[in-house]
Design a protein around this motif. Structure first.
Motif, PDB file in Angstrom:
ATOM      1  N   UNK A 122       0.753  -1.196  -0.060  1.00 47.24           N
ATOM      2  CA  UNK A 122       0.170   0.050   0.002  1.00 47.24           C
ATOM      3  C   UNK A 122       0.853   1.094  -0.064  1.00 47.24           C
ATOM      4  N   UNK A 123       0.347   2.278  -0.868  1.00 47.39           N
ATOM      5  CA  UNK A 123       1.164   3.615  -0.833  1.00 47.39           C
ATOM      6  C   UNK A 123      -0.105   4.602  -1.015  1.00 47.39           C
ATOM      7  N   UNK A 124       0.408   5.810  -0.430  1.00 47.89           N
ATOM      8  CA  UNK A 124      -0.658   7.071  -0.537  1.00 47.89           C
ATOM      9  C   UNK A 124      -1.400   7.081  -1.709  1.00 47.89           C
ATOM     10  N   UNK A 125      -0.831   6.835  -2.883  1.00 44.21           N
ATOM     11  CA  UNK A 125      -1.626   7.212  -3.947  1.00 44.21           C
ATOM     12  C   UNK A 125      -2.398   6.039  -4.506  1.00 44.21           C
ATOM     13  N   UNK A 157      11.194   4.366 -13.676  1.00 45.19           N
ATOM     14  CA  UNK A 157      10.411   5.506 -12.804  1.00 45.19           C
ATOM     15  C   UNK A 157       9.785   4.653 -11.560  1.00 45.19           C
ATOM     16  N   UNK A 158       9.152   3.605 -11.638  1.00 40.95           N
ATOM     17  CA  UNK A 158       8.694   3.110 -10.543  1.00 40.95           C
ATOM     18  C   UNK A 158       9.702   2.809  -9.454  1.00 40.95           C
ATOM     19  N   UNK A 159      10.765   2.396  -9.852  1.00 48.99           N
ATOM     20  CA  UNK A 159      11.849   1.905  -8.971  1.00 48.99           C
ATOM     21  C   UNK A 159      12.188   3.315  -8.114  1.00 48.99           C
ATOM     22  N   UNK A 160      12.320   4.392  -8.869  1.00 45.21           N
ATOM     23  CA  UNK A 160      12.088   5.605  -7.938  1.00 45.21           C
ATOM     24  C   UNK A 160      11.100   5.945  -7.023  1.00 45.21           C
ATOM     25  N   UNK A 217      11.188   6.285  -2.962  1.00 46.29           N
ATOM     26  CA  UNK A 217      10.822   7.301  -2.413  1.00 46.29           C
ATOM     27  C   UNK A 217      10.077   6.850  -1.209  1.00 46.29           C
ATOM     28  N   UNK A 218       9.359   5.772  -1.330  1.00 47.33           N
ATOM     29  CA  UNK A 218       8.566   5.177  -0.499  1.00 47.33           C
ATOM     30  C   UNK A 218       9.323   4.232   0.679  1.00 47.33           C
ATOM     31  N   UNK A 219      10.421   4.152   0.394  1.00 48.96           N
ATOM     32  CA  UNK A 219      11.305   3.037   1.337  1.00 48.96           C
ATOM     33  C   UNK A 219      11.166   1.848   1.084  1.00 48.96           C
ATOM     34  N   UNK A 220      10.612   1.376  -0.230  1.00 48.10           N
ATOM     35  CA  UNK A 220      10.570  -0.058  -0.510  1.00 48.10           C
ATOM     36  C   UNK A 220      11.664  -0.306  -1.251  1.00 48.10           C
ATOM     37  N   UNK A 221      12.791  -0.495  -1.008  1.00 45.28           N
ATOM     38  CA  UNK A 221      14.107  -0.934  -1.687  1.00 45.28           C
ATOM     39  C   UNK A 221      13.868  -2.338  -2.361  1.00 45.28           C
ATOM     40  N   UNK A 222      14.711  -2.813  -3.456  1.00 45.41           N
ATOM     41  CA  UNK A 222      14.821  -4.285  -3.993  1.00 45.41           C
ATOM     42  C   UNK A 222      14.843  -5.320  -2.865  1.00 45.41           C
TER      43      UNK A 222
END
Length: 460
Positions: free
Chosen positions: A57-60, A118-121, A125-130
């Motif tokens: 889940x993310x704010x958007x 882009x989605x990696x960025x 930003x949300x703190x979800x790394x690979x």
């Protein structure tokens, strides 16, 4: 014999190089095949791992998304969309990115890759790394072979963020560096070891066949070398035996010539004197053939000793003329002498050897021609060096034979009706004798118009 060993060693080295090149080529193909499989498996694993992170889940989430194709949308539209706020009135979300710069730098090749970066960025930003363990699990299950590999995730300062995989191997022969996101904040390095042992196990039959073929080829080379050594030994033995026979023949023939010369000098009967003179000339002809044979069988090992003394070349030419006239009296021919040398010139040469050279050339001129042939012996100075030329109007020599006629045992095949007995030794021997004097021999000829053989006799 040394040259045969060198040839054999070169052949062995060539076979070994071909085998190594074949193995290397097959291994390079195997590395390329595995590398492509790794690339494909990693692409699939990266896609699935990113989709798994996308479910977090993310704010958007839950809001409508406006998307567009940067490549086909006019630039002014793109620029205007990029300037819009990401969230407008809480009704929809604009995820906008200009992929043109990323493509220009080679970071991405297609719109789908731009979108993935882009989605990696967004996830960073949300703190979800690979998640490297998940990425590795998906990669390993998708690969159809076991390849030792590892991942190293680092930031733009090259500080390691996370790592996963096999760190037991030191040096990898597969390595890929991936930029995570368009902003270049994270980088993933993947390394793998494509083992030669596994390649050997996979290609064991072709490699075994290549090795066996190499052994077979080397065996053939060694066998040929053994045969050559045996033949060389047999030739040396034959040469020694022939040399002994020739030596044994020279003594009686020389004695017979001396007897004939003595009888000729003491004989008062004219007919008998002519017969004895004829016999002496024929014995000299036999002696000449024996000497030619002896010199030719020794070939390059022959060391000719030149006993120089002042010699009347014109008198030698006259002697040769009389002897050839006597031997070929049954064939219509004419031999003339054109002496252009100064009367007081007495070149220092080995008279016996020069006589043999000249006799061979004149005899060939008469032999290899039709009845009525005209032969001229011309003696002259060229650049202050005595030169002897034997010119005829016989059959001539085709250009393809010119460079070969001085080789041992080389004979020109003549048409039917023109066959003459010969062994291909006379010109070879004459060439050796001329070179022993420090001179050179050459020929000018035209088929059907005759030949001119010339040799020089430089003075020491």
């Amino acid at each position: 014999m040394k040259k045969y060993y060198i040839i054999a060693l070169v052949a062995m080295a060539a076979i070994l190089i071909l085998l190594i090149s074949n193995i290397k080529g097959r291994y390079d193909g195997y590395v390329q095949e595995v590398s492509e499989a790794i690339d494909k498996a990693y692409g699939y694993a990266e896609l699935i791992e990113r989709q798994i992170r996308g479910r977090i889940p993310n704010p958007d989430s839950g809001r409508p998304v406006i998307s567009y194709d940067v490549e086909t949308t006019p630039k002014q539209w793109v620029d205007s969309m990029l300037s819009l706020p990401k969230v407008k009135n809480g009704n929809y979300v604009i995820y906008a990115v200009d992929g043109r710069e990323a493509k220009a730098k080679g970071i991405a090749k297609s719109d789908s890759e731009v979108s993935a970066l882009y989605w990696h960025d967004r996830y960073i930003d949300l703190g979800f790394f690979i998640n490297l363990p998940i990425l590795d699990s998906i990669f390993s299950s998708h690969m159809n072979m076991d390849v030792p590999h590892r991942y190293i995730l680092s930031d733009k300062e090259k500080q390691v963020i996370d790592s996963c995989g096999d760190f037991s191997f030191k040096q990898a022969n597969y390595q890929r560096n991936y930029q995570i996101g368009l902003k270049g904040r994270q980088f993933l390095q993947m390394e793998a070891l494509i083992s030669f042992k596994k390649f050997a196990k996979k290609e064991v039959f072709p490699l075994l066949m290549s090795f066996l073929l190499m052994l077979l080829a080397l065996g053939c080379v060694l066998m040929q070398l053994t045969v050559i050594r045996k033949k060389e030994r047999a030739l040396l033995q034959r040469e020694a035996a022939t040399g002994g026979i020739i030596h044994d023949l020279k003594g009686p023939v020389t004695t017979a010539i001396s007897i004939m010369e003595s009888l000729k000098d003491t004989e008062k009967d004219g007919v008998m004197k002519d017969i004895e003179s004829h016999n002496a000339i024929m014995l000299k002809h036999v002696q000449h053939e024996i000497e030619t044979l002896g010199n030719t069988i020794r070939e390059e090992r022959m060391h000719i000793i030149v006993n120089r003394k002042p010699t009347d070349i014109a008198l030698l030419a006259e002697t040769v003329k009389q002897e050839v006239d006597m031997v070929y009296q049954a064939k219509q021919h004419t031999i003339s002498i054109d002496n252009q040398l100064p009367q007081d010139l007495m070149p220092e040469v080995d008279s016996d050897k020069v006589e043999r050279i000249l006799r061979n050339l004149v005899e060939n001129a008469v032999k290899y021609a039709d009845a009525g042939v005209e032969v001229q012996i011309r003696l002259a100075l060229q650049n202050n060096v005595p030169v002897v030329m034997v010119q005829d109007n016989g059959w001539g020599i085709a250009p393809k034979h010119i460079k070969k006629i001085f080789k041992p045992y080389y004979r020109i095949e003549q048409p039917v009706g023109r066959h003459r007995n010969g062994h291909g030794m006379g010109l070879t021997n004459s060439m050796h004798l001329v070179r022993a004097h420090g001179g050179k021999m050459w020929v000018q000829s035209e088929l059907g118009k005759g030949s001119t053989f010339s040799f020089s006799l430089p003075q020491t």
